[in-house]
Enzyme design. Sequence first.
Site, short mmCIF file in Angstrom:
data_model
loop_
_atom_site.label_atom_id
_atom_site.label_comp_id
_atom_site.label_asym_id
_atom_site.label_seq_id
_atom_site.Cartn_x
_atom_site.Cartn_y
_atom_site.Cartn_z
N ASP A 127 0.79 -1.24 0.00
CA ASP A 127 0.00 0.00 0.00
C ASP A 127 0.83 1.29 0.00
OD1 ASP A 127 -2.61 -1.04 -0.11
OD2 ASP A 127 -2.48 -1.61 2.00
N ASP A 187 -6.16 -3.48 -6.98
CA ASP A 187 -5.87 -2.19 -6.35
C ASP A 187 -4.39 -1.81 -6.48
OD1 ASP A 187 -7.75 -3.98 -5.21
OD2 ASP A 187 -7.99 -2.79 -3.41
N SER A 375 -16.20 -2.51 2.75
CA SER A 375 -16.24 -3.96 2.49
C SER A 375 -17.58 -4.52 2.95
CB SER A 375 -15.11 -4.67 3.24
OG SER A 375 -15.22 -6.06 3.05
N1 GLY Z 1 -7.43 -0.97 -1.50
C1 GLY Z 1 -8.46 -1.39 -0.64
C2 GLY Z 1 -9.82 -1.01 -1.08
O1 GLY Z 1 -10.03 -0.54 -2.17
O2 GLY Z 1 -10.72 -1.22 -0.30
#
Ligand code: GLY
Length: 419
Positions: A127, A187, A375
């Site tokens: 990240d 991502d 999420s």
């Molecule tokens: N990179 C993590 C997300 O898009 O939730």
Amino acid sequence: MTFRPFLCPLIGLTLLAGCQTTKPAASSVMRATLKLAETQAALLLREIPVAQARKPVAAGKAPLVSPRTVDGQGNLVLVASRDWTSGFWPGYLWLLAEATGHDKWQVPARQYTALIEPEKTNATTHDMGFKVYCSFGTGYRYTQDPAYKEVLLTSARTLSTRFNPVVGAIRSWDHHQDVWGFPVIIDNMLNLELLFAATRLSGDSSFYKIAVQHANTTLKNHFRPDFSTYHVVDYNPTTGAVVTRTTHQGAAPESAWARGQAWALYGYTLMYRETRDPRYLAQAERVAGYLLNHPNLPADGVPYWDFDAPAIPNEPRDASAGALIASALYELSTYSPQAAIYRQQADKTLASLARDYTAPAGTNGGFLLLHSTGSKPGNSEIDVPLSYADYYFMEALLRQQHLATGRTVVAGRVGAGGK
Ligand code: GLY
């Protein structure tokens, strides 16, 4: 409020300046949105110390430095610098400084950017781009501060240690080691910007080569025949073979998680920006075609959290995906013969976000946008503000401004002598 998004019928950057004088409606909405953004950012700056005082960090633990969202009780959620979202708040402040022309935002931008520096040697995740490029990289575009350059180069070296030449990709996660041997998520394409900047800033082409190999491997293995993308591809780190294709944040292994599609669009657009390889432009155009022609893309351009979510239209939206798609389409419009279509869609989505997804002043913990989804399968951050939604929304606004004023540099490129 009634607002008819401005539709520029012209193609090509040389003509874009001419569009500017005929779009007063868009300009006034966007001016009001920027004013709201400043009010909200000022609120967030006041709320951060309150949240820090409410939840003091135990001795020896990492300080909480960046706002990420608000919780179910409406309290601001702060994260340590190691969180993947930590760079968006400082980056947002840099973008706000440019978009408003108000230098005062550079003061907190500097202050919060500095708090991300420990990440430059954190090799435990991919990240780095999100954390360091969005903060230090965006700041470097304004300041050309050599200290920022050093942080970017150290970060790129650290990120490069996660590259496996047999797989031809940068490893994304170290968690779930019982399930995945070498997971790469879509991502991860966004982290490549940092590597291209590092080559420009240092003259060392190894960063560039890693970025190109990663993008080529992802191009080969992440996409379905309809040009939607898987979220996760797991590789055998010894042979480089694909072991499995699946999801972590999407509705199902074969579904099209909305933010993942947005990362793919943004990722291959930036690959074309950096290399001018027509294969990347073609891929970005194909992903755009998948998104823009999808029957489940709502009329306002802001996707549900997954294009295949089971209960559409009774599913949460993801404003962060909408903002990302709008920002990417603005840039893609500067490279593609489909320019008019992409700008029209970006203008429409940005107008929808500004009109229907912004929070009333003084609410939302100080974040600008409502209605993002982190999420859904993880039952986490559903229909909430998210720092990265605000970041990409502000970037899209800035890109719209750049295009409307005929500037050829679209925000995003570090080390190229311009903003
Ligand atoms: N990179 C993590 C997300 O898009 O939730």
